[in-house]
Motif scaffolding. Structure first.
Motif, mmCIF file in Angstrom:
data_model
loop_
_atom_site.group_PDB
_atom_site.id
_atom_site.type_symbol
_atom_site.label_atom_id
_atom_site.label_comp_id
_atom_site.label_asym_id
_atom_site.label_seq_id
_atom_site.Cartn_x
_atom_site.Cartn_y
_atom_site.Cartn_z
ATOM 1 N N LEU A 40 7.968 -32.093 -12.428
ATOM 2 C CA LEU A 40 7.280 -31.184 -13.349
ATOM 3 C C LEU A 40 5.942 -30.686 -12.811
ATOM 4 O O LEU A 40 5.526 -29.566 -13.102
ATOM 5 C CB LEU A 40 7.062 -31.876 -14.691
ATOM 6 C CG LEU A 40 8.166 -31.725 -15.724
ATOM 7 C CD1 LEU A 40 7.952 -32.679 -16.881
ATOM 8 C CD2 LEU A 40 8.251 -30.290 -16.220
ATOM 9 N N SER A 41 5.248 -31.515 -12.034
ATOM 10 C CA SER A 41 3.939 -31.124 -11.512
ATOM 11 C C SER A 41 4.002 -30.661 -10.065
ATOM 12 O O SER A 41 2.977 -30.333 -9.469
ATOM 13 C CB SER A 41 2.945 -32.283 -11.623
ATOM 14 O OG SER A 41 1.621 -31.834 -11.421
ATOM 15 N N ALA A 42 5.209 -30.626 -9.484
ATOM 16 C CA ALA A 42 5.355 -30.163 -8.108
ATOM 17 C C ALA A 42 5.191 -28.646 -8.046
ATOM 18 O O ALA A 42 5.497 -27.931 -8.999
ATOM 19 C CB ALA A 42 6.725 -30.564 -7.562
ATOM 20 N N ASN A 43 4.705 -28.153 -6.922
ATOM 21 C CA ASN A 43 4.628 -26.712 -6.726
ATOM 22 C C ASN A 43 6.021 -26.132 -6.537
ATOM 23 O O ASN A 43 6.980 -26.839 -6.232
ATOM 24 C CB ASN A 43 3.776 -26.393 -5.493
ATOM 25 C CG ASN A 43 2.322 -26.765 -5.687
ATOM 26 O OD1 ASN A 43 1.806 -26.688 -6.787
ATOM 27 N ND2 ASN A 43 1.669 -27.192 -4.624
ATOM 28 N N TYR A 44 6.110 -24.840 -6.697
ATOM 29 C CA TYR A 44 7.372 -24.160 -6.500
ATOM 30 C C TYR A 44 7.865 -24.329 -5.061
ATOM 31 O O TYR A 44 7.058 -24.349 -4.120
ATOM 32 C CB TYR A 44 7.226 -22.666 -6.798
ATOM 33 C CG TYR A 44 7.269 -22.323 -8.263
ATOM 34 C CD1 TYR A 44 8.302 -21.563 -8.790
ATOM 35 C CD2 TYR A 44 6.272 -22.759 -9.132
ATOM 36 C CE1 TYR A 44 8.348 -21.249 -10.141
ATOM 37 C CE2 TYR A 44 6.303 -22.452 -10.483
ATOM 38 C CZ TYR A 44 7.344 -21.707 -10.977
ATOM 39 O OH TYR A 44 7.390 -21.402 -12.307
ATOM 40 N N ILE A 45 9.179 -24.446 -4.894
ATOM 41 C CA ILE A 45 9.760 -24.329 -3.559
ATOM 42 C C ILE A 45 9.583 -22.882 -3.123
ATOM 43 O O ILE A 45 9.964 -21.962 -3.847
ATOM 44 C CB ILE A 45 11.253 -24.694 -3.573
ATOM 45 C CG1 ILE A 45 11.449 -26.165 -3.975
ATOM 46 C CG2 ILE A 45 11.882 -24.431 -2.210
ATOM 47 C CD1 ILE A 45 12.907 -26.576 -4.103
ATOM 48 N N GLN A 46 9.002 -22.675 -1.958
ATOM 49 C CA GLN A 46 8.780 -21.325 -1.420
ATOM 50 C C GLN A 46 9.375 -21.253 -0.028
ATOM 51 O O GLN A 46 8.811 -21.767 0.937
ATOM 52 C CB GLN A 46 7.293 -20.989 -1.375
ATOM 53 C CG GLN A 46 6.638 -20.897 -2.747
ATOM 54 C CD GLN A 46 5.149 -20.611 -2.650
ATOM 55 O OE1 GLN A 46 4.503 -20.957 -1.677
ATOM 56 N NE2 GLN A 46 4.611 -19.960 -3.659
ATOM 57 N N LYS A 47 10.531 -20.648 0.071
ATOM 58 C CA LYS A 47 11.195 -20.470 1.354
ATOM 59 C C LYS A 47 11.669 -19.030 1.454
ATOM 60 O O LYS A 47 11.956 -18.370 0.440
ATOM 61 C CB LYS A 47 12.405 -21.404 1.473
ATOM 62 C CG LYS A 47 12.082 -22.897 1.434
ATOM 63 C CD LYS A 47 11.394 -23.356 2.699
ATOM 64 C CE LYS A 47 11.265 -24.873 2.749
ATOM 65 N NZ LYS A 47 10.394 -25.438 1.720
ATOM 66 N N GLY A 48 11.766 -18.536 2.674
ATOM 67 C CA GLY A 48 12.204 -17.157 2.845
ATOM 68 C C GLY A 48 12.794 -16.913 4.218
ATOM 69 O O GLY A 48 12.679 -17.742 5.134
ATOM 70 N N LEU A 49 13.428 -15.768 4.362
ATOM 71 C CA LEU A 49 14.124 -15.393 5.594
ATOM 72 C C LEU A 49 13.613 -14.056 6.112
ATOM 73 O O LEU A 49 13.366 -13.125 5.340
ATOM 74 C CB LEU A 49 15.634 -15.289 5.333
ATOM 75 C CG LEU A 49 16.343 -16.588 4.921
ATOM 76 C CD1 LEU A 49 17.760 -16.286 4.443
ATOM 77 C CD2 LEU A 49 16.382 -17.566 6.093
ATOM 78 N N ALA A 170 10.399 -17.893 -4.672
ATOM 79 C CA ALA A 170 9.668 -18.988 -5.324
ATOM 80 C C ALA A 170 10.561 -19.541 -6.428
ATOM 81 O O ALA A 170 10.945 -18.823 -7.348
ATOM 82 C CB ALA A 170 8.346 -18.494 -5.894
ATOM 83 N N PHE A 171 10.871 -20.809 -6.348
ATOM 84 C CA PHE A 171 11.922 -21.457 -7.139
ATOM 85 C C PHE A 171 11.327 -22.709 -7.766
ATOM 86 O O PHE A 171 10.839 -23.593 -7.063
ATOM 87 C CB PHE A 171 13.049 -21.782 -6.142
ATOM 88 C CG PHE A 171 14.245 -22.526 -6.653
ATOM 89 C CD1 PHE A 171 15.434 -21.846 -6.889
ATOM 90 C CD2 PHE A 171 14.229 -23.903 -6.809
ATOM 91 C CE1 PHE A 171 16.570 -22.538 -7.294
ATOM 92 C CE2 PHE A 171 15.350 -24.597 -7.213
ATOM 93 C CZ PHE A 171 16.533 -23.901 -7.454
ATOM 94 N N ASN A 172 11.332 -22.770 -9.095
ATOM 95 C CA ASN A 172 10.708 -23.891 -9.775
ATOM 96 C C ASN A 172 11.409 -25.200 -9.415
ATOM 97 O O ASN A 172 12.606 -25.353 -9.636
ATOM 98 C CB ASN A 172 10.757 -23.679 -11.292
ATOM 99 C CG ASN A 172 9.819 -24.597 -12.034
ATOM 100 O OD1 ASN A 172 9.816 -25.800 -11.813
ATOM 101 N ND2 ASN A 172 9.000 -24.034 -12.920
ATOM 102 N N HIS A 173 10.636 -26.141 -8.877
ATOM 103 C CA HIS A 173 11.214 -27.370 -8.341
ATOM 104 C C HIS A 173 11.858 -28.239 -9.415
ATOM 105 O O HIS A 173 12.737 -29.063 -9.122
ATOM 106 C CB HIS A 173 10.139 -28.170 -7.610
ATOM 107 C CG HIS A 173 10.640 -28.986 -6.466
ATOM 108 N ND1 HIS A 173 11.879 -29.602 -6.455
ATOM 109 C CD2 HIS A 173 10.068 -29.305 -5.268
ATOM 110 C CE1 HIS A 173 12.052 -30.253 -5.314
ATOM 111 N NE2 HIS A 173 10.971 -30.082 -4.582
#
Length: 470
Positions: A40-49, A170-173
């Protein structure tokens, strides 16, 4: 060697609200598992291509393709278009769930332009730090919130570059781990290809949204021992770090694995266990801890195949644990690589069905929310996986040139694993270290004997073009 100073202006051209058709089979609420709540307190997963710009498409056509396919992807991955809600229980405690299919929900897709930045600037040549402007390729204003009215649980930014296009997500962890993220990204790409070809969209692997709960604790929702979200949402300021990508060829890794197995005399050390042990040793040496100083190697490890019965491969949610082994600096560095690799092997092999369930039983007795402040700078933490099919995300424009990440969930000693572009068991590691420690790592003889030169950009462009034309 630090990268040259480039300060681009990333301009947002337009923001689109991508709203899927109603999925009448979706539940109204999605209760979160213990693995989810821990994030709940983790930052968003941010990955890209990073892709080369398709010569036969305008940017406007690319945006239109991605908007249409994202709407279909959200129909299948419906939690991503929901909103997060909390409730205070009678007698104390907070519960959280995702409301699904609410009117007006969806995801944001932003079209942006990075002035003066090209493919070569993003890839960065050997010996350079990752450019700091990459973090601007992601929707960075996202933050955990509990009314869902300001930000979606998913956001995408498509950034125009000179000769290229970067798709940052950006994907909510709390909705999923790396496996779930890349399953979504791959499905989105698959939908795009189907639509371009005029084919019916039939996903090769549809997501399973049935959350897994530990038996013996009643029905969800799980109650957290807090009175309000402010008690468990902790913001973490990123310390000064250098961030570099290091490449390890399949040939170099084969030698490393053989060395680790020969030194420990076991014959069962895996390639990634040997690589993890190498990084643990070399970074600990770079930090120059006192001999009796405790140091740990921590791995983010999937529970999916370890549970009995195993979870479905397409399980959409979080199902990861953090396992750790600890020793002193003196023991780690006075012994050889095989000794350290055996310690890593043991924590992996001991992470069984019973160990996972024991861990969850303890969590349910004292639930809490993980945050970055709980970590120390005496360890290394290895996340992501070289087995994720990142370069299999084919939108119909050819193979991606590179995978890059944003500024999420970073700290001194964080290592993020990616598959090497050429495949064959090669691995890329993104390493985040304090500047003085990174400089020492770059001079470490044991490390330099294993790390490989990355593939030149000219070769990437040529090989990607050939693959696309086939």
């Amino acid at each position: 060697m630090a990268s040259p100073s480039i300060s681009p202006t990333v301009r947002t051209i337009k923001t689109y609200a991508v709203i899927p058709e109603p999925n009448h089979q979706a539940p109204r609420q999605l209760h979160l598992s213990a693995w989810d709540l821990n994030m709940l307190s983790a930052n968003y997963i941010q990955k890209g291509l990073l892709f080369t710009h398709p010569s036969d498409l305008s940017v406007e056509q690319i945006i239109e393709q991605l908007r249409n396919s994202l709407a279909v992807a959200l129909y299948h991955f419906y939690p991503l278009s929901g909103r997060l809600r909390t409730a205070t229980c009678e007698g104390g405690g907070v519960t959280c769930h995702v409301e699904v299919g609410c009117e007006g929900d969806g995801a944001e897709l932003m079209h942006a332009v990075a002035d003066g930045i090209g493919i070569a600037d993003v890839v960065a040549v050997d010996g350079q730090d990752l450019p700091k402007f990459i973090k601007e390729f992601f929707p960075l204003d996202l933050a955990v919130n509990f009314d869902g009215c300001t930000h979606p649980l998913l956001a995408v930014q498509v950034t125009e570059l000179i000769g290229g296009v970067f798709i940052g997500c950006a994907f909510n962890h709390l909705l999923g781990d790396g496996s779930s993220f890349w399953n979504f990204f791959t499905a989105w790409a698959e939908i795009t290809r189907c639509q371009i070809a005029g084919k019916e969209v039939v996903l090769s692997q549809t997501p399973s949204h049935d959350r897994w709960f530990l038996g013996g604790y009643g029905e969800p929702p799980i109650k957290l021992p807090y009175s309000s979200p402010e008690e468990f949402i902790v913001r973490f300021s990123l310390p000064p770090l250098r961030q570099r990508m290091f490449h390890f060829s399949s040939e170099s890794l084969a030698k490393l694995k053989a060395r680790a197995n020969q030194e420990c005399g076991k014959g069962i050390i895996s390639t990634f266990q040997a690589l993890s042990a190498l990084m643990w040793r070399c970074i600990t040496r770079a930090r120059r801890f006192p001999p009796d100083h405790k140091t740990s190697c921590r791995l983010s490890i999937s529970n999916r195949t370890r549970l009995q019965p195993p979870l479905q491969p397409n399980y959409f949610g979080n199902s990861i644990s953090l396992v750790s082994t600890t020793t002193t600096t003196e023991e780690l560095l006075d012994n050889n690589l095989g000794w350290a690799a055996w310690l890593v092997h043991q924590i992996v092999s001991n992470h069984t069905d019973s160990a996972i369930k024991d861990q969850l039983h303890k969590y349910m007795e004292h639930p809490r929310v993980y945050n970055m402040r709980m970590l120390d700078n005496h360890s290394i933490i290895i996340g992501s996986s070289p087995w994720f099919n990142m370069y299999g995300c084919n939108f119909g424009w050819g193979k991606a040139l590179a995978v890059r990440s944003g500024s999420e969930n970073k700290n001194d000693g964080k290592i993020t694993a990616y598959p090497g572009w050429e495949g064959g068991g090669s691995v890329d590691l993104k390493v985040c270290l304090s500047p003085e420690f990174m400089s020492a790592l770059e001079r470490d003889e044991e490390f330099l004997s294993v790390v490989s030169r990355p593939i030149e950009l000219s070769v990437l462009l040529e090989m990607s073009s050939k693959r696309f034309s086939q």
